[in-house]
Design a protein around this motif. Structure first.
Motif, short mmCIF file in Angstrom:
data_model
loop_
_atom_site.label_atom_id
_atom_site.label_comp_id
_atom_site.label_asym_id
_atom_site.label_seq_id
_atom_site.Cartn_x
_atom_site.Cartn_y
_atom_site.Cartn_z
N THR A 36 35.05 40.91 35.08
CA THR A 36 35.31 40.89 33.48
C THR A 36 36.51 40.63 33.16
O THR A 36 36.68 39.79 31.92
CB THR A 36 34.85 42.44 32.99
N THR A 37 37.52 41.22 33.81
CA THR A 37 38.90 40.74 33.22
C THR A 37 39.22 39.18 33.65
O THR A 37 40.10 38.60 32.91
CB THR A 37 39.98 41.52 34.30
N ALA A 38 38.69 38.58 34.79
CA ALA A 38 38.87 37.38 35.00
C ALA A 38 38.03 36.55 34.02
O ALA A 38 38.73 35.29 33.38
CB ALA A 38 38.25 36.92 36.53
N PHE A 39 36.85 36.83 33.52
CA PHE A 39 36.36 36.12 32.43
C PHE A 39 37.03 36.32 31.14
O PHE A 39 36.97 35.36 30.41
CB PHE A 39 34.87 36.87 32.24
N ILE A 40 37.45 37.39 30.94
CA ILE A 40 38.24 37.59 29.63
C ILE A 40 39.57 36.55 29.43
O ILE A 40 39.94 36.05 28.64
CB ILE A 40 39.13 39.04 29.36
N ALA A 41 40.31 36.54 30.80
CA ALA A 41 41.44 35.38 31.10
C ALA A 41 40.68 34.22 30.72
O ALA A 41 41.56 33.15 30.12
CB ALA A 41 41.85 35.58 32.33
N TRP A 42 39.90 33.73 31.16
CA TRP A 42 39.22 32.32 30.98
C TRP A 42 39.12 32.20 29.42
O TRP A 42 39.36 30.98 29.06
CB TRP A 42 37.75 32.36 31.62
N ILE A 43 38.56 32.99 28.94
CA ILE A 43 38.33 32.92 27.26
C ILE A 43 39.46 32.85 26.54
O ILE A 43 39.75 32.03 25.81
CB ILE A 43 37.57 34.30 26.81
N VAL A 44 40.64 33.60 26.99
CA VAL A 44 41.69 33.46 26.52
C VAL A 44 42.57 32.08 26.65
O VAL A 44 43.12 31.49 25.78
CB VAL A 44 42.85 34.64 26.90
N TYR A 45 42.55 31.46 27.78
CA TYR A 45 43.07 30.24 28.03
C TYR A 45 42.09 29.13 27.43
O TYR A 45 42.75 28.00 27.17
CB TYR A 45 43.37 30.07 29.71
N ALA A 46 40.97 29.54 27.16
CA ALA A 46 40.16 28.41 26.40
C ALA A 46 40.45 28.31 25.05
O ALA A 46 40.56 27.37 24.49
CB ALA A 46 38.79 28.58 26.75
N CYS A 47 40.62 29.28 24.75
CA CYS A 47 41.18 29.63 23.09
C CYS A 47 42.56 28.92 22.97
O CYS A 47 42.73 28.41 22.14
CB CYS A 47 41.09 31.12 22.60
#
Length: 347
Positions: A289-300
């Motif tokens: 979950t945290t890895a996916f959140i980081a992915w979303i933040v960097y995509a943003c």
């Protein structure tokens, strides 16, 4: 699987040596930063040796009058032709300032530390007969190595960014100190769940991406601090010695743009490994979950950076949030939260 304990201890010695050298390199870079009194452009123009234009003109005048006064017209023409074919004098090399000497020595020590750091991971891998990132100690050491390597690549392309060295090495030294104390683990085989070729694929991608994103996070933090000074010169005066804010912004953006596809690959291969190990691609484990959140933040961040209305401090703030999520994922999720990816037993 036989573990070479003596070779593992030698790897630990290399790790400690690299850490000490990084500390000295950071100190030299800090001295360089303290010695800087002006921006890079002003310093360079002040240190450049001026050419005596009057002396050059006088020499030219002498060669054109007294040097040819006793010659015939044919001799004067031959002398002029000879002067035209003469090689121009080599430009005078500007002397290096004290700050530059400290900075260059710091870079040399950083290269030496990087070599010892790389040798440590190689030795650790041979000692354990596996890839050297099977626990938190090795994983953190590998991330730090990639961060230093990415920094040296930036320096190779942009030597004028050398004054950032102290700020880049500081988090690396903190991570390595924690790895060598709190997270230290003796050389040993990995647990059965990690004995897979995906350890070399998935974790190596996570290591590379995390190391490059560390550099991007530092650049974004410095960018925000530099902007504060540019908006109000009475605040954070020490940041006036940093490169311009737009330069820091470009460093952060390019580093993130390189790391993001690698992080995406790490997330995808992690899901594939999870299906092979646990029979499902995604289970909303805290690490996943945290890895996916980081992915979303960097995509943003990448999207915000390419959008005119968000380019600048707001985009950099998003990148700093992504960096914070990565740090949270590295320590809190691995060491505190209980999950399938937990390393809470390491220590």
């Amino acid at each position: 699987m036989v573990v070479d304990a003596g070779l593992g201890q030698f790897g630990d010695l290399l790790f400690e040596s690299a850490l000490v050298i990084y500390v000295f390199a950071m100190i030299l870079h800090a001295v360089e930063h303290a010695l800087l009194r002006r921006t890079g452009a002003e310093e360079e123009s002040a240190a450049r040796v001026p050419v005596a234009a009057g002396a050059t003109a006088g020499t030219a005048g002498m060669s054109g009058t007294s040097g040819t006064s006793g010659l015939s017209s044919e001799g004067a023409a031959a002398a002029a032709d000879l002067e035209d074919t003469t090689e121009p004098p080599a430009p005078t090399r500007r002397p290096r300032s004290r700050a530059e000497r400290f900075g260059r020595t710091g870079v040399s020590l950083t290269v030496l530390g990087f070599a010892l750091h790389l040798a440590m991971l190689v030795v650790r891998g041979f000692a354990a007969q596996r890839v050297p990132w099977g626990n938190m100690y090795e994983f953190t050491a590998a991330i730090s190595l990639v961060a230093v390597g990415a920094w040296l690549v930036v320096l190779r392309r942009r030597p004028e960014l050398r004054r950032l060295g102290a700020f880049v090495l500081l988090p690396v030294i903190v991570l390595m100190f924690l790895a060598g104390t709190v997270l230290y683990t003796q050389t040993a085989p990995v647990v059965p769940a990690l004995r897979s070729y995906w350890l070399a694929i998935h974790v190596s991608a996570a290591v590379i991406a995390s190391g490059i994103l560390l550099l991007a996070g530092v650049a974004s933090v410095l960018y925000l601090l530099r902007r504060v000074h540019e908006n109000d010169p009475s605040k954070l005066t020490w940041t006036s010695r940093l490169p311009a804010a737009d330069v820091l912004d470009r460093v952060a953006y390019r580093a993130t743009a390189i790391a993001f596809p690698i992080w995406t690959f790490a997330v995808i291969t992690g899901a594939i490994w999870a299906e092979a190990a646990w029979g499902r691609y995604w289970g909303w484990d805290p690490k996943e979950t945290t890895a996916f959140i980081a992915w979303i933040v960097y995509a943003c961040y990448l999207h915000a950076r390419s959008t005119a209305g968000w380019r600048g401090p707001r985009a950099a703030a998003v990148n700093v949030v992504g960096f914070a999520v990565m740090i949270f994922n590295l320590f809190f999720v691995n060491l505190v939260v209980t999950g399938l990816h937990s390393y809470a037993g390491v220590g």
